[in-house]
Design a protein around this motif. Structure first.
Motif, PDB file in Angstrom:
ATOM      1  N   LYS A   1      60.719   4.788 -19.887  1.00 45.37           N
ATOM      2  CA  LYS A   1      61.437   5.309 -18.725  1.00 45.37           C
ATOM      3  C   LYS A   1      60.510   6.070 -17.775  1.00 45.37           C
ATOM      4  O   LYS A   1      60.759   6.149 -16.566  1.00 45.37           O
ATOM      5  CB  LYS A   1      62.563   6.229 -19.190  1.00 45.37           C
ATOM      6  N   GLU A   2      59.453   6.626 -18.336  1.00 47.11           N
ATOM      7  CA  GLU A   2      58.541   7.460 -17.544  1.00 47.11           C
ATOM      8  C   GLU A   2      57.420   6.656 -16.895  1.00 47.11           C
ATOM      9  O   GLU A   2      57.064   6.891 -15.732  1.00 47.11           O
ATOM     10  CB  GLU A   2      57.958   8.522 -18.490  1.00 47.11           C
ATOM     11  N   ARG A   3      56.876   5.707 -17.620  1.00 44.58           N
ATOM     12  CA  ARG A   3      55.700   4.951 -17.171  1.00 44.58           C
ATOM     13  C   ARG A   3      56.088   3.866 -16.170  1.00 44.58           C
ATOM     14  O   ARG A   3      57.072   3.155 -16.362  1.00 44.58           O
ATOM     15  CB  ARG A   3      55.021   4.308 -18.387  1.00 44.58           C
ATOM     16  N   ARG A   4      55.305   3.753 -15.112  1.00 45.70           N
ATOM     17  CA  ARG A   4      55.547   2.731 -14.104  1.00 45.70           C
ATOM     18  C   ARG A   4      54.373   1.762 -14.045  1.00 45.70           C
ATOM     19  O   ARG A   4      53.217   2.154 -14.231  1.00 45.70           O
ATOM     20  CB  ARG A   4      55.765   3.367 -12.731  1.00 45.70           C
TER      21      ARG A   4
ATOM     22  N   ILE B   1      58.357   0.575 -16.652  1.00 44.25           N
ATOM     23  CA  ILE B   1      58.119  -0.519 -17.601  1.00 44.25           C
ATOM     24  C   ILE B   1      59.352  -0.796 -18.458  1.00 44.25           C
ATOM     25  O   ILE B   1      59.421  -1.831 -19.136  1.00 44.25           O
ATOM     26  CB  ILE B   1      56.891  -0.247 -18.499  1.00 44.25           C
ATOM     27  N   ALA B   2      60.355   0.091 -18.384  1.00 42.05           N
ATOM     28  CA  ALA B   2      61.621  -0.175 -19.069  1.00 42.05           C
ATOM     29  C   ALA B   2      62.330  -1.383 -18.476  1.00 42.05           C
ATOM     30  O   ALA B   2      63.232  -1.947 -19.107  1.00 42.05           O
ATOM     31  CB  ALA B   2      62.533   1.049 -18.983  1.00 42.05           C
ATOM     32  N   ASP B   3      61.928  -1.814 -17.288  1.00 44.83           N
ATOM     33  CA  ASP B   3      62.561  -2.970 -16.658  1.00 44.83           C
ATOM     34  C   ASP B   3      62.013  -4.288 -17.176  1.00 44.83           C
ATOM     35  O   ASP B   3      62.579  -5.350 -16.869  1.00 44.83           O
ATOM     36  CB  ASP B   3      62.359  -2.917 -15.130  1.00 44.83           C
ATOM     37  N   PHE B   4      60.928  -4.242 -17.968  1.00 48.91           N
ATOM     38  CA  PHE B   4      60.325  -5.486 -18.448  1.00 48.91           C
ATOM     39  C   PHE B   4      60.995  -5.930 -19.752  1.00 48.91           C
ATOM     40  O   PHE B   4      61.042  -5.185 -20.733  1.00 48.91           O
ATOM     41  CB  PHE B   4      58.819  -5.304 -18.664  1.00 48.91           C
TER      42      PHE B   4
ATOM     43  N   GLY C   1      54.985  -1.300  -9.686  1.00 53.34           N
ATOM     44  CA  GLY C   1      55.985  -0.769  -8.794  1.00 53.34           C
ATOM     45  C   GLY C   1      57.334  -0.449  -9.406  1.00 53.34           C
ATOM     46  O   GLY C   1      58.284  -0.118  -8.678  1.00 53.34           O
ATOM     47  N   LYS C   2      57.450  -0.499 -10.717  1.00 51.49           N
ATOM     48  CA  LYS C   2      58.742  -0.176 -11.338  1.00 51.49           C
ATOM     49  C   LYS C   2      58.532   0.343 -12.750  1.00 51.49           C
ATOM     50  O   LYS C   2      57.455   0.162 -13.342  1.00 51.49           O
ATOM     51  CB  LYS C   2      59.651  -1.402 -11.353  1.00 51.49           C
TER      52      LYS C   2
END
Length: 383
Positions: free
Chosen positions: A268-271, A277-280, A274-275
Motif C-alpha cells: 500500500k505504501e510503495r509506488r 504496487i498493491a495494484d499489481f 506511477g501507482k
C-alpha cells in the motif's frame, strides 16, 4: 473472533500482541545483530504469565489451555520468532518436569522457569543423534548415591545464559534385555562441576535464541536428580514431542501472519510506475496465497491443540500442522522478501529476519521429511 475461540482467547491474544509490539519490536533488530538473549523480555514474559499458561497454578503456571499457549507463541513469533522460541524450548523442560518430576523437583526447578526467574533447556540432540534420538552416546553411570555423566550435546536452545537452568538431558544408563540402549533423563543444575558450556552457535535464524554446545566430563549429580523412572527417558521425551510440534507450528504461523501483514502494508505504501504496487495482480496473488495458508495453518494448529486439551489423540494432527505451517511459513517469508525487493534483503527489515527464522522451523522438532514419514505410517497402519 475466529470460530471456536472464546473471549478469554481473544483477551490473551490482545495482551500478547500489545506486549510484543511495545517491548519486542523496538529492539528486535538489535537482538538479531548482537545475537543477544533478551533477559528483560524473558523476565517480563514470565511475570505476565506467558511462559506458564498451560501449567498448574501450584507451580507458578496459569492453569490454562494449550490452545491459549499456541496463541501466545503465534503472537510473539509474529514479531520475533527467536523470542518466541525461548518460551517454546522452556516449555519442553516444563512439560517433562510437570509430567514426571517429584514434588520436590517441581517446586525446585519447575516454578522458577514458569515465573521467568530461570529458563529451562533440554539436552537431547548430539552430533550424531538428531532425529534418531535412540542413537545418543552420552552416558550416566551410578557411583554410590550419585550419577556420573560423560558426553556432549549440541544445538541446545536456551543454553549458556545467565539464567539457564535446569538443563534436562538424556543419557544412556545401561542396556535393555533386547540389546537396545537404556536411556534415562536427568536434571542437571547450572554450575554443577564437570558441566561446561561450549561455543555459542551462529545460526541463519533465531539469532536472539541462545544456542550452545554442552559438555559433561565426570559430571556428578545426586541420585535423586533422575527424572522419573530409570530407562524411561526416550519414552518420556517422545510423549512430549507431538506437543512440541504443535508449538513449533505456532511459531511458523506467527511468521506466516507477520509476513502477510508486512507485505500488505508495504504494497500500500510503495509506488512503482506511477501507482501503488498493491495494484499489481502478480503481488495481489502472493498475499492472497499467504492469507489462505495462514487461515488453513491456524485451523490445523488450533484443532491439534484443542484435541490435546480434550485429552484426545493428536499425534498425526500435530505432525500435519507442523509440516504445513512450517513449509508455508518458509514460502510466505520468501514471497514477502520478493514483494519488498531490495529492501527485503536488508537485515534492518523484519521480512529479512523472518526468512532466516522460517528455515529453522522446517528442521527442528523433526524435519519435514520426518513429519511425512510419521503421517504416512499412521495412514498405512490404520488402512
Amino acid at each position: 473472533m475466529p470460530h471456536g475461540l472464546t473471549e478469554e482467547h481473544t483477551l490473551i491474544r490482545d495482551a500478547v500482541r500489545r506486549f510484543a509490539e511495545a517491548q519486542i519490536a523496538p529492539i528486535s533488530e538489535r537482538l538479531w545483530e548482537e545475537q543477544a538473549f533478551p533477559y528483560g523480555i524473558w523476565q517480563a514474559a514470565g511475570e505476565l504469565g506467558f511462559a506458564g499458561v498451560p501449567y498448574p497454578e501450584t507451580y507458578g503456571g496459569g492453569g490454562g489451555q494449550w490452545l491459549s499457549f499456541v496463541i501466545v507463541l503465534e503472537e510473539l513469533a509474529r514479531v520475533d520468532c527467536a523470542v518466541a522460541n525461548a518460551l517454546m524450548a522452556n516449555s519442553s523442560v516444563a512439560s517433562l518436569l510437570n509430567a514426571y518430576g517429584t514434588e520436590s523437583q517441581k517446586r525446585t526447578y519447575l516454578r522458577p522457569i514458569l515465573e521467568g526467574r530461570r529458563i529451562g533447556a533440554i539436552g537431547l540432540t548430539e552430533p550424531n543423534a538428531g532425529s534418531d534420538a535412540a542413537n545418543i552416546a552420552t552416558r550416566a553411570l551410578q557411583d554410590g548415591g550419585e550419577w556420573v555423566i560423560n558426553g556432549a550435546k549440541t544445538f541446545i536452545s536456551n543454553s549458556g545464559t545467565d539464567v539457564t537452568g535446569p538443563v534436562v538431558i538424556a543419557a544412556v544408563t545401561g542396556t535393555k534385555p533386547d540389546g537396545r540402549k537404556e536411556i534415562s533423563n536427568f536434571i542437571v543444575p547450572s554450575g554443577t562441576p564437570g558441566f561446561g558450556t561450549g561455543r555459542k552457535l551462529k545460526k541463519i535464524g533465531w539469532r536472539a535464541s541462545s544456542t550452545h554446545e554442552l559438555f559433561f566430563e565426570n559430571c556428578r549429580i545426586p541420585g535423586d536428580h533422575l527424572l522419573g523412572e530409570r530407562g524411561a527417558g526416550l519414552r518420556q521425551t517422545l510423549a512430549q514431542i507431538s506437543t512440541g510440534r504443535i508449538l513449533i507450528g505456532a511459531l511458523a504461523l506467527g511468521i506466516l501472519q507477520g509476513s502477510l501483514e508486512r507485505s500488505i502494508a508495504y504494497m500500500k505504501e510503495r509506488r512503482a510506475f506511477g501507482k501503488p504496487i498493491a495494484d499489481f495482480q502478480a503481488l495481489q496473488f502472493k498475499v492472497a496465497d499467504m492469507a489462505t495458508h495462514a487461515h488453513a495453518a491456524r485451523l490445523m494448529l488450533y484443532d491439534a491443540a484443542a484435541r490435546k486439551d480434550a485429552g484426545e489423540r493428536f499425534d498425526q494432527q500435530a505432525s500435519m500442522a507442523k509440516l504445513f505451517a512450517s513449509e508455508r511459513a518458509m514460502e510466505a517469508a520468501h514471497q514477502a522478501l520478493q514483494i519488498h525487493g531490495g529492501y527485503g534483503i536488508m537485515s534492518e527489515y523484519p521480512v529479512s529476519r523472518a526468512f532466516g527464522d522460517a528455515k529453522v522451523l522446517e528442521i527442528v522438532e523433526g524435519t519435514s521429511e520426518i513429519q511425512r514419514m510419521i503421517i504416512a505410517r499412521e495412514l498405512l497402519s490404520s488402512a
